[in-house]
Design a protein around this motif. Structure first.
Motif, mmCIF file in Angstrom:
data_model
loop_
_atom_site.group_PDB
_atom_site.id
_atom_site.type_symbol
_atom_site.label_atom_id
_atom_site.label_comp_id
_atom_site.label_asym_id
_atom_site.label_seq_id
_atom_site.Cartn_x
_atom_site.Cartn_y
_atom_site.Cartn_z
ATOM 1 N N GLY A 1 2.385 2.447 4.870
ATOM 2 C CA GLY A 1 2.561 1.991 6.246
ATOM 3 C C GLY A 1 4.019 1.694 6.572
ATOM 4 N N PHE A 2 4.691 1.019 5.660
ATOM 5 C CA PHE A 2 6.115 0.743 5.872
ATOM 6 C C PHE A 2 6.925 2.033 5.902
ATOM 7 C CE2 PHE A 2 5.231 -3.670 4.437
ATOM 8 C CZ PHE A 2 5.866 -4.339 5.463
ATOM 9 N N LEU A 3 6.588 2.969 5.005
ATOM 10 C CA LEU A 3 7.320 4.242 4.990
ATOM 11 C C LEU A 3 7.074 5.048 6.257
ATOM 12 C CD1 LEU A 3 7.228 5.530 1.330
ATOM 13 C CD2 LEU A 3 9.148 4.666 2.639
ATOM 14 N N ALA A 4 5.859 4.963 6.806
ATOM 15 C CA ALA A 4 5.580 5.660 8.066
ATOM 16 C C ALA A 4 6.454 5.093 9.186
ATOM 17 C CB ALA A 4 4.103 5.541 8.416
ATOM 18 N N ALA A 5 6.605 3.770 9.218
ATOM 19 C CA ALA A 5 7.471 3.155 10.224
ATOM 20 C C ALA A 5 8.925 3.570 10.026
ATOM 21 C CB ALA A 5 7.340 1.632 10.174
ATOM 22 N N TYR A 6 9.338 3.679 8.763
ATOM 23 C CA TYR A 6 10.710 4.112 8.469
ATOM 24 C C TYR A 6 10.936 5.556 8.898
ATOM 25 C CZ TYR A 6 14.699 5.723 5.736
ATOM 26 O OH TYR A 6 15.889 6.285 5.357
ATOM 27 N N LEU A 7 9.993 6.424 8.581
ATOM 28 C CA LEU A 7 10.155 7.848 8.883
ATOM 29 C C LEU A 7 10.090 8.134 10.375
ATOM 30 C CD1 LEU A 7 8.131 9.407 5.934
ATOM 31 C CD2 LEU A 7 10.621 9.326 6.238
ATOM 32 N N GLN A 8 9.467 7.248 11.140
ATOM 33 C CA GLN A 8 9.457 7.409 12.593
ATOM 34 C C GLN A 8 10.793 7.023 13.199
ATOM 35 O OE1 GLN A 8 6.174 5.091 14.013
ATOM 36 N NE2 GLN A 8 4.633 6.565 13.320
ATOM 37 N N ARG B 1 11.963 4.046 13.673
ATOM 38 C CA ARG B 1 11.946 2.814 14.458
ATOM 39 C C ARG B 1 12.537 1.638 13.700
ATOM 40 N NH1 ARG B 1 5.967 2.312 16.322
ATOM 41 N NH2 ARG B 1 6.728 0.242 16.799
ATOM 42 N N TYR B 2 12.310 1.620 12.393
ATOM 43 C CA TYR B 2 12.757 0.485 11.589
ATOM 44 C C TYR B 2 13.448 1.004 10.329
ATOM 45 C CZ TYR B 2 9.325 -1.826 14.534
ATOM 46 O OH TYR B 2 8.612 -2.275 15.604
ATOM 47 N N GLY B 3 14.764 0.942 10.309
ATOM 48 C CA GLY B 3 15.505 1.419 9.151
ATOM 49 C C GLY B 3 15.293 0.571 7.917
ATOM 50 N N PRO C 1 10.690 -2.536 1.811
ATOM 51 C CA PRO C 1 9.362 -2.922 1.311
ATOM 52 C C PRO C 1 8.468 -1.716 1.043
ATOM 53 C CG PRO C 1 9.538 -3.432 3.647
ATOM 54 C CD PRO C 1 10.900 -2.995 3.183
ATOM 55 N N GLY C 2 8.662 -0.623 1.794
ATOM 56 C CA GLY C 2 7.822 0.556 1.589
ATOM 57 C C GLY C 2 7.970 1.142 0.205
ATOM 58 N N LEU C 3 9.195 1.455 -0.187
ATOM 59 C CA LEU C 3 9.412 2.027 -1.520
ATOM 60 C C LEU C 3 9.220 0.983 -2.618
ATOM 61 C CD1 LEU C 3 12.394 4.415 -0.762
ATOM 62 C CD2 LEU C 3 10.040 5.036 -1.306
ATOM 63 N N GLY C 4 9.526 -0.273 -2.317
ATOM 64 C CA GLY C 4 9.284 -1.335 -3.300
ATOM 65 C C GLY C 4 7.805 -1.491 -3.610
ATOM 66 N N LEU C 5 6.963 -1.470 -2.562
ATOM 67 C CA LEU C 5 5.521 -1.586 -2.780
ATOM 68 C C LEU C 5 4.956 -0.354 -3.483
ATOM 69 C CD1 LEU C 5 4.429 -3.241 0.582
ATOM 70 C CD2 LEU C 5 4.368 -4.267 -1.693
#
Length: 192
Positions: A45-52, A54-56, A61-65
């Motif tokens: 979910g965090f990576l999806a937000a990053y890839l969009q 919107r949130y650099g 947290p995406g890759l950490g999780l």
């Protein structure tokens, strides 16, 4: 989603997480796998937000999780813990790649990648690899220099426009404080 529903969703997520952590602590193998899947989903979910775009910052947290989930799945491998450090370090580097103004992310990212290298080498070959940390730190700061990110670790002590210490820095170290009003003595008065 309104605030009331968001509160319920957060509460339910915390209860589910607590049950999964309890199952893992009790040694139930299913709990470890379910927790790993939950962490994979949250990281995704965090990576999806990053890839969009919107949130650099969401790559951290995406890759950490994701790294933590992989470490859970590979529990028992001596090098599994390095995946968590690798994920966090890669997340910080990705933050810099998303926004070049966030050069600060290269420092903890490079250090975490160096620690991941130490853990990986020591886990795989059981040799002392602490020197990799210092090599990684040197490479991190060399990369900052080569990328043109010049900074002073003591920026408050002076700048290029006015060589020498800043007046407030002098006041702080000399026991004087800047005056609050006009002062014919140059703006600095003794503590009284």
């Amino acid at each position: 989603m309104d605030e009331k529903r968001a509160g319920w969703a957060l509460g339910l997520a915390l209860v589910v997480l607590g049950v999964l952590l309890l199952l893992q602590a009790l040694g139930v193998a299913l709990g470890r796998w379910l927790l790993g899947l939950l962490l994979l989903g949250a990281g995704g979910g965090f990576l999806a937000a990053y890839l969009q775009g919107r949130y650099g910052w969401a790559s951290i947290p995406g890759l950490g999780l994701l790294g933590l989930a992989l470490a859970l799945f590979l529990e028992g491998q001596a090098w599994a813990g390095s995946l968590f450090l690798l994920g966090l370090g890669a997340g910080l580097i990705a933050t810099y790649l998303a926004d070049r103004a966030q050069w600060w992310a290269l420092i903890p990212g490079g250090i975490l990648l160096s620690l991941a290298g130490v853990a990986l080498v020591e886990g795989l070959w059981a040799v002392e690899a602490g020197w990799l940390l210092f090599l990684g730190m040197a490479l991190t700061f060399a990369a900052l220099f080569l990328l043109g990110h010049r900074f002073s670790p003591m920026a408050g002590l002076g700048d290029a426009a006015s060589p020498g210490p800043h007046p407030r820095t002098l006041a702080a170290f000399s026991g004087l404080r800047p005056s609050l009003g006009p002062d014919p003595g140059g703006g600095v008065s003794p503590l009284a």
